[in-house]
Design a protein around this motif. Structure first.
Motif, short mmCIF file in Angstrom:
data_model
loop_
_atom_site.label_atom_id
_atom_site.label_comp_id
_atom_site.label_asym_id
_atom_site.label_seq_id
_atom_site.Cartn_x
_atom_site.Cartn_y
_atom_site.Cartn_z
N ASP A 26 0.85 -1.20 0.00
CA ASP A 26 0.00 0.00 0.00
C ASP A 26 0.88 1.24 0.00
O ASP A 26 2.04 1.20 0.43
N ASP A 27 0.33 2.34 -0.48
CA ASP A 27 1.01 3.65 -0.40
C ASP A 27 2.42 3.59 -0.97
O ASP A 27 3.35 4.19 -0.42
N LYS B 82 0.24 -0.53 -4.81
CA LYS B 82 -0.69 0.59 -4.96
C LYS B 82 0.09 1.89 -4.87
O LYS B 82 0.72 2.18 -3.85
N GLU C 275 -4.22 4.82 -6.29
CA GLU C 275 -5.24 5.31 -5.36
C GLU C 275 -5.37 6.81 -5.53
O GLU C 275 -4.54 7.46 -6.17
MG MG Z 1 -3.17 3.42 0.35
#
Ligand code: MG
Ligand code: C2E
Ligand code: MG
Ligand code: MG
Length: 289
Positions: free
Chosen positions: A177-178, A198, A234
């Protein structure tokens, strides 16, 4: 004079710190009550395939139905939950609810290939996690764990690799993530072999402003392609974002342009109405650079 002021400031500072400590203690106690009273609810944000425009997944995002303060976003309580140790229990609740919801959608004929759940570092190394996954017995590929940026990939070293390998052995995918703003290094992609990465919304947001910003995202996409890792963006907030990202080769979108995080009913309405397919007209020319 300076010395006196210094001391006064120290007193003010101490008081402020004490207030934060008291507030944290209060929230920490409330979190335990919230767990007992089942006040955590899961919202779902759709992830749309850039290739087919179908829903490819849903990210589970926790909300706290607070009896006095209303629906609270994670920013109000996750940090406290992490420092006071209730995060593993909250993550366990979210995982269980999201898996049950996903199963229910499948039974209703709402096609959502996978559900993604955020997982904190503490929960990742908790042996109870594997137990929960075994209980859920997910169909391979139907459950994805998003490793948060608060997980220091490099510090945890091999123990993290071992946990991730055990999770994957149960047919569960892992996503970074991130990506691009957190601790996840490029090297961790080799070590963890995630299914997806992501791109953080701080990298996505500025792609409309210039070539360098777009090239940076293009390079991340290339890294993903080189390693066989799907790339999702995102914070896709506008049609222009979505078009540029599609042209840069991103595999999937998640963001307010398509939908914010939705409760179960709103998610079902979204999936049935399929309004985003017209909104995101693939045949239209991309905007001028
Ligand atoms: Mg995220
Ligand atoms: P995240 O995993 O990076 O989740 C994406 C966040 O971005 C969500 O905020 C979502 O509402 C927001 N977002 C989505 N689309 C857009 C957009 O187009 N523009 C902008 N500006 N924001 C967008 P949310 O729900 O407040 O969650 C914040 C963070 O809290 C998450 O970031 C995640 O790190 C954490 N979190 C959420 N649920 C859980 C959970 O069940 N367990 C744990 N450990 N952490 C969670
Ligand atoms: Mg996430
Ligand atoms: Mg984020």
């Amino acid at each position: 004079e300076a010395k006196r002021m210094g001391r006064n400031q120290a007193v003010v500072f101490d008081a402020a710190l004490r207030n934060i400590a008291i507030t944290n203690k209060k929230v920490a106690d409330e979190l335990l009550v919230a767990l007992e009273r089942d006040q955590f609810q899961v919202f779902y944000q759709p992830q749309i395939s850039a290739h087919t425009l179908e829903i490819e997944g849903a990210e589970a995002l926790v909300r706290w139905r607070h009896p006095e303060r209303g629906m609270l976003a994670p920013g109000h309580f996750i940090a406290t939950a992490e420092t006071t140790g209730s995060i593993a229990r909250i993550d366990a609740v979210v995982l269980k609810k999201a898996a049950a919801q996903h199963r229910a959608w499948c039974e209703m004929g709402i096609a959502v290939p996978h559900v993604s759940v955020n997982i904190s570092a503490q929960r990742l190394v908790d042996p109870g996690l594997l137990e929960s996954i075994r209980e859920i017995a997910p169909i391979p590929g139907s459950l994805c764990l998003e490793l948060l940026e608060s997980i220091s990939f490099d510090e945890q070293g091999t123990s993290l690799e071992t946990s991730v390998a055990q999770i994957k052995a149960l047919g569960v995918d892992v996503e970074i993530d991130d990506f691009g703003t957190g601790y996840a290094s490029i090297l961790s992609l080799l070590a963890l072999e995630p299914k997806r990465l992501k791109i953080d919304r701080q990298l996505v947001f500025p792609i409309t402003t210039g070539q360098s910003q777009r090239r940076l995202v293009a390079s991340i996409v290339e890294i993903g392609q080189a390693l066989g890792i799907e790339v999702i963006a995102e914070g896709v907030e506008t049609l222009e974002h979505a078009r540029i990202l599609r042209d840069l080769g991103v595999d999937a979108f998640q963001g307010f342009f398509f939908a914010p995080p939705l409760d179960n009913e709103a998610f079902q309405r979204f999936a049935r109405a399929r309004r985003w397919v017209e909104q995101f007209d693939l045949s239209a020319d991309p905007p001028e650079a």
